[in-house]
Design a protein around this motif. Structure first.
Motif, PDB file in Angstrom:
ATOM      1  N   PRO B  42       0.692  -1.379   0.045  1.00  0.00           N
ATOM      2  CA  PRO B  42      -0.061   0.079  -0.213  1.00  0.00           C
ATOM      3  C   PRO B  42       0.947   1.310   0.073  1.00  0.00           C
ATOM      4  CG  PRO B  42      -0.011  -1.043   2.308  1.00  0.00           C
ATOM      5  CD  PRO B  42       0.519  -2.110   1.182  1.00  0.00           C
ATOM      6  N   ALA B  43       2.086   1.161   0.467  1.00  0.00           N
ATOM      7  CA  ALA B  43       2.935   2.285   0.497  1.00  0.00           C
ATOM      8  C   ALA B  43       4.118   2.042  -0.253  1.00  0.00           C
ATOM      9  CB  ALA B  43       2.950   2.919   1.814  1.00  0.00           C
ATOM     10  N   GLY B  44       5.062   3.094  -0.448  1.00  0.00           N
ATOM     11  CA  GLY B  44       6.626   2.835  -1.220  1.00  0.00           C
ATOM     12  C   GLY B  44       6.467   2.740  -2.546  1.00  0.00           C
ATOM     13  N   ASP B  45       7.704   3.097  -3.292  1.00  0.00           N
ATOM     14  CA  ASP B  45       7.683   2.985  -4.662  1.00  0.00           C
ATOM     15  C   ASP B  45       8.367   1.799  -5.081  1.00  0.00           C
ATOM     16  OD1 ASP B  45       9.391   5.248  -7.126  1.00  0.00           O
ATOM     17  OD2 ASP B  45       8.418   3.592  -7.336  1.00  0.00           O
ATOM     18  N   PRO B  46       7.518   0.938  -5.876  1.00  0.00           N
ATOM     19  CA  PRO B  46       8.069  -0.287  -6.135  1.00  0.00           C
ATOM     20  C   PRO B  46       9.546  -0.361  -6.721  1.00  0.00           C
ATOM     21  CG  PRO B  46       6.040   0.082  -6.787  1.00  0.00           C
ATOM     22  CD  PRO B  46       6.235   1.174  -6.592  1.00  0.00           C
ATOM     23  N   GLU B  47       9.703   0.813  -7.609  1.00  0.00           N
ATOM     24  CA  GLU B  47      10.984   0.735  -8.435  1.00  0.00           C
ATOM     25  C   GLU B  47      12.211   0.946  -7.296  1.00  0.00           C
ATOM     26  OE1 GLU B  47      11.258   0.485 -11.723  1.00  0.00           O
ATOM     27  OE2 GLU B  47       9.344   0.197 -12.191  1.00  0.00           O
ATOM     28  N   ASP B  48      11.906   1.928  -6.335  1.00  0.00           N
ATOM     29  CA  ASP B  48      12.907   2.265  -5.477  1.00  0.00           C
ATOM     30  C   ASP B  48      13.190   0.965  -4.660  1.00  0.00           C
ATOM     31  OD1 ASP B  48      12.182   5.883  -4.702  1.00  0.00           O
ATOM     32  OD2 ASP B  48      13.181   4.787  -6.606  1.00  0.00           O
ATOM     33  N   LEU B  49      12.310   0.337  -4.317  1.00  0.00           N
ATOM     34  CA  LEU B  49      12.332  -1.056  -3.448  1.00  0.00           C
ATOM     35  C   LEU B  49      13.110  -1.927  -4.095  1.00  0.00           C
ATOM     36  CD1 LEU B  49       8.682  -0.771  -1.621  1.00  0.00           C
ATOM     37  CD2 LEU B  49      10.721  -0.379  -0.701  1.00  0.00           C
ATOM     38  N   ALA B  50      12.576  -2.052  -5.566  1.00  0.00           N
ATOM     39  CA  ALA B  50      13.299  -3.029  -6.309  1.00  0.00           C
ATOM     40  C   ALA B  50      15.043  -2.646  -6.297  1.00  0.00           C
ATOM     41  CB  ALA B  50      12.730  -3.108  -7.832  1.00  0.00           C
ATOM     42  N   ASP B  51      15.311  -1.389  -6.414  1.00  0.00           N
ATOM     43  CA  ASP B  51      16.621  -1.139  -6.294  1.00  0.00           C
ATOM     44  C   ASP B  51      17.211  -1.505  -5.097  1.00  0.00           C
ATOM     45  OD1 ASP B  51      16.226   2.229  -8.336  1.00  0.00           O
ATOM     46  OD2 ASP B  51      16.532   0.028  -8.864  1.00  0.00           O
ATOM     47  N   LYS B  52      16.507  -1.150  -4.139  1.00  0.00           N
ATOM     48  CA  LYS B  52      17.086  -1.772  -2.822  1.00  0.00           C
ATOM     49  C   LYS B  52      17.306  -3.275  -2.683  1.00  0.00           C
ATOM     50  CE  LYS B  52      15.438   0.369   1.638  1.00  0.00           C
ATOM     51  NZ  LYS B  52      14.291   0.453   2.255  1.00  0.00           N
TER      52      LYS B  52
END
Lengths: 287, 202
Positions: B42-52
């Motif tokens: 429900p929150a957070g940018d999936p692209e940024d989390l994938a980078d992480k």
């Protein structure tokens, strides 16, 4: 499908996702299914119950909602204009480079078919021109209705704000307003914030289109550019719909009635400030 | 794109495949799988989390080889999901007290309508630009793949696969990759437009 609609229990969901990581074909199949489901939803191909399931089970995150928005734009681009072109093969035969080759025939029967096709095309074009004229008239009416609705909406907003102010006067709760970025929005009035004079603080939910910074800094200015109030160390968070916002609490005694802009700066991890990444305008009225 | 050093990125690619081109394809697919997991949060940018996630995987590869990279990648994704959920729980939305007597229940905030309209217009503009950057046949591939209703669409796809002498599964994966490429382009266009507009209006 149960995976996409959020119907899998936690353990099964984890197992399924792990399987998708291992099996590329399965991953592509799920992705294809997901895209087809989105397009079916946009085209109205789902039943009422399926539609409801999709909205409740799939549209649960901002990322998925953005996927549907993208698919909607894609539908409009791929098929929005093509709908008026008639059967694709016949259209290709009657236009562009294929036409000379098609009409370079000797057979009498083929000549008859092509004349018939040309007549059908002429009738279709005439019909489309009539429909277009009618739609233009309807569009004009709809625009007039929209303007009327906007006026009615503004009146309603003012009444709602007055009722809100009266209800909250007793409890002295802070009042929260949502603000979208952008200083000029054609056809839409600037957001009016109507608050009771004794309210302690004005809470603004600043909508972020692009949440790229760990920390933000906000400054409240008049339209003339005079800085009135600042706040640093702001962090974003999700609202109830999952959209990223910054909650800004402005002490009400720092502002009077008038036109204001909140300017937002993004602060990078190294402490560098990127200024004016977003701006929010509003008009304040204390009553 | 993940903020990896050249050496770390090279190490990650080598773990995926000895052939550089195949490794790059596998990297793109791995990233897409990670994004899909994070898209349901429900929150957070999936692209940024994938980078992480990519960053953590690459870092781990520096220390020791990973026997099953796909399985490890999913485990990293699950951990990041948990961390994200804990971080989101710290924020209490003002709307969360919608059930209380003091809140007015009624029409959706008109600001939301403005936001939605702004996004639709920008989506279309960016899509137009990105479609021009596709390879010549890819636009037509999308038209042919998504044309028609329900059953007719399925039959059309089978014919399309036969015409291209590939399986339906292969056709599906090609269309998925073209679509993801387009979506990534639109996403980058939207993000750069936000910054340009903010600067010009300020």
């Amino acid at each position: 499908m149960r995976y996409l609609l959020g119907k899998l229990p936690e353990q099964e969901l984890v197992q399924f996702e792990a399987q998708c990581f291992e099996d590329d074909d399965l991953f592509h199949e799920v992705t294809g299914l997901e895209n087809d489901l989105i397009h079916s939803y946009l085209r109205g191909e789902l039943s009422n119950s399926e539609r409801e399931e999709f909205e409740k089970g799939y549209l649960i995150s901002p990322a998925r909602r953005r996927k549907v928005e993208f698919a909607q734009a894609l539908e409009q681009d791929l098929f929005g204009s093509n709908e008026l072109q008639g059967p694709s093969e016949e259209h290709q035969l009657l236009s562009g480079g294929a036409a000379p080759a098609y009409f370079a025939f000797q057979n009498r029967a083929m000549r008859f078919v092509s004349v018939g096709a040309a007549l059908v095309a002429m009738v279709a074009i005439t019909w489309l021109l009539i429909i277009n004229h009618k739609l233009n008239g309807e569009l004009g009416q709809m625009r007039a209705q929209q303007a009327e609705l906007q006026r009615a909406q503004q009146e309603m907003e003012a009444k709602l704000a007055a009722v809100t102010a009266r209800l909250q006067e007793k409890e002295r709760l802070p009042i929260a307003f949502n603000l979208a970025p952008g200083l000029s929005r054609s056809g839409d009035a600037v957001k009016q914030l109507v608050i009771p004079p004794e309210i302690r603080s004005i809470d603004l939910n600043l909508y972020l289109e692009d949440d790229k910074y760990p920390v933000y800094r906000a400054s409240l200015e008049t339209l003339a550019g005079k800085s009135i109030w600042r706040k640093a160390g702001l962090k974003s968070g999700p609202d109830s719909q999952g959209r990223q916002i910054i909650l800004l609490s402005i002490p009400s005694d720092t502002v009077k009635n008038g036109d204001y802009i909140v300017k937002l700066d993004g602060i990078t991890k190294s402490g560098k400030a990127e200024e004016n990444i977003a701006a929010y305008r509003f008009v304040l009225a204390k009553r | 794109m993940a903020n990896l050093s050249t050496e770390r990125f090279s190490g990650l690619l080598s773990s995926l495949d000895s052939d550089r081109v195949k490794a790059a394809e596998k990297y793109v697919l791995l990233r897409l799988k990670l994004v899909k997991v994070f898209e349901r949060l429900p929150a957070g940018d999936p692209e940024d989390l994938a980078d992480k996630a990519i960053d953590r995987i690459a870092k781990r590869l520096e220390g020791e080889p990973i026997h099953n990279l796909n399985s490890f990648a999913y485990a990293v994704a699950m951990k990041i999901c948990l961390e994200n959920q804990r971080a989101s729980a710290r924020f209490v939305s003002i709307d969360s007290d919608a059930g209380s007597e003091d809140c007015l229940i009624g029409e959706r905030d008109p600001e939301n309508r403005i936001i939605d309209n702004m996004r639709s217009a920008r989506n279309l503009r960016c899509l137009g630009r990105c479609l021009q950057r596709l390879r010549p046949g890819d636009h037509q591939l999308l038209v042919e793949y998504y044309k028609g209703e329900k059953q007719a669409r399925i039959l059309r796809r089978q014919k399309l696969a036969e015409k291209r002498s590939i399986t339906l599964a292969r056709l599906r994966s090609e269309v998925n990759m073209v679509r993801e490429k387009l979506r990534g382009c639109v996403d980058r266009c939207l993000r750069s437009n936000v910054r340009e507009r903010s600067r010009s209006e300020a």
